[in-house]
Design an enzyme around this catalytic site. Structure first.
Site: not given
Ligand SMILES: NC(=O)c1ccc[n+]([C@@H]2O[C@H](COP(=O)([O-])OP(=O)(O)OC[C@H]3O[C@@H](n4cnc5c(N)ncnc54)[C@H](OP(=O)(O)O)[C@@H]3O)[C@@H](O)[C@H]2O)c1
Length: 301
Positions: A57, A212, A217
């Site tokens: 990440y 997710s 989003g």
């Protein structure tokens, strides 16, 4: 303020918070060390005590950002659990030796990754280590031996996988007990309800972690047909119940009997509060399937 309870992921598995904070996007948040400490404290106040990482990440940088916060406020470590992942070799300036992005679950790579993660996170032990993605060259016997050595050395407490199919999970779980499979599930990604992933989780009583859940989003901002269709249904159902779309989506995930453990991905504590609030929301099967049908794009057969 809502407060998340805990969950034991599997027999003999770790106790995690029912909602987990994902740190994938943390480098983009541009938080100072103090802001990172305050963000972690804000999560803990909501009962979100588990934090999800991966070595890759932030271009191999997020674990170190988190570790800096732990070093600035050392007493935080005993109040939280760290999940991190390894097994992907990403092309990155931080790893100039990687010529090609690929998977690597060899003992040498996993051990090296764990040592790197421990140093970056400034901790002595990882609560849960996940193999990030299936590796075509995964040698189950060798990896199980590697996990056993890491546990004996006190470096890793529990092991799991991520994005594994049921047969891939079964193969490794046969050699060493896995405590979770972290998979993608959202109203825009409903395949795991039907491809055996969540059947296996329920069958083995191994709670899956879910990434997710808000489709990154896209549920809010996506302009494709599926996103628009799902958003319209979510907004109507949330409005009827006087809750936010975020709360509704988390309630939809939590409704499933396989005991999904949803991750958040937001920088905003308010969004995380909305996720935790879902634990007090019950939705019936009819509302659940309205969302499923919207995601499917066609009625139940
Ligand atoms: N195992 C794997 O392969 C894998 C893969 C991907 C992710 N993960 C894990 O899962 C965690 C969650 O994934 P994710 O970040 O994709 O989760 P997500 O919750 O689906 O998406 C988070 C994104 O949605 C945005 N968002 C949230 N509410 C919004 C709203 N009302 N309007 C517009 N945008 C909104 C957030 O922006 P704001 O910050 O502005 O709210 C953020 O950019 C990650 O942090 C990581 O730990 C694992």
């Amino acid at each position: 303020m809502p407060h998340a309870p805990t969950i034991v992921t599997a027999a003999g598995g770790p106790t995690l918070s029912r909602i987990v904070a994902g740190a994938w996007r943390m480098d983009a948040w541009q938080f100072s060390v103090d802001e990172r400490v305050r963000w972690i404290e804000g999560c803990l106040d909501l009962g979100i005590t588990t934090f999800d990482h991966a070595d890759i990440y932030g271009g191999y940088g997020v674990e170190a950002l988190f570790g800096e916060a732990l070093a600035a406020a050392p007493r935080l470590r005993e109040r939280l659990q760290i999940v991190t992942k390894c097994g992907i070799r990403m092309v990155s300036p931080a790893r100039p030796e990687h010529r090609l992005g690929h998977y690597d679950t060899s003992a040498a790579h996993v051990q090296r990754s764990v040592d790197n993660s421990l140093a970056a996170l400034r901790t002595d032990a990882i609560d849960v280590l996940l193999i990030h993605r299936p590796d075509a060259l995964l040698d189950a016997d060798a990896l199980a031996e590697c996990f056993t050595r890491l546990r004996a050395a006190g470096k890793v407490r529990h092991f799991g996988v991520s994005n594994f199919t049921p047969s891939q999970f079964a193969l490794l779980d046969d050699r060493i007990k896995l405590v979770t499979n972290q998979v993608e599930v959202s109203p825009l990604h409903i395949a795991p309800f039907h491809d055996g992933t969540l059947d296996q989780a329920q069958h083995l009583r191994v709670a899956p972690m879910v990434w997710s859940g808000l489709a990154g989003g896209r549920l809010f901002t996506g302009q494709d047909d599926a996103a628009r269709r799902v958003r319209a249904v979510l907004e109507r159902l949330a409005g009827e119940r006087g809750i936010s779309v975020t709360t509704l989506v988390y309630a939809w995930l939590l409704r499933h009997p396989a005991r999904l453990i949803p991750l958040t991905g937001s920088r905003r504590l308010e969004a995380m509060r909305e996720a935790v609030a879902a634990l007090d929301v019950q939705i019936d099967a009819q509302a659940w399937y309205e969302i499923w049908v919207a995601g499917n794009g066609a009625p139940c057969p």
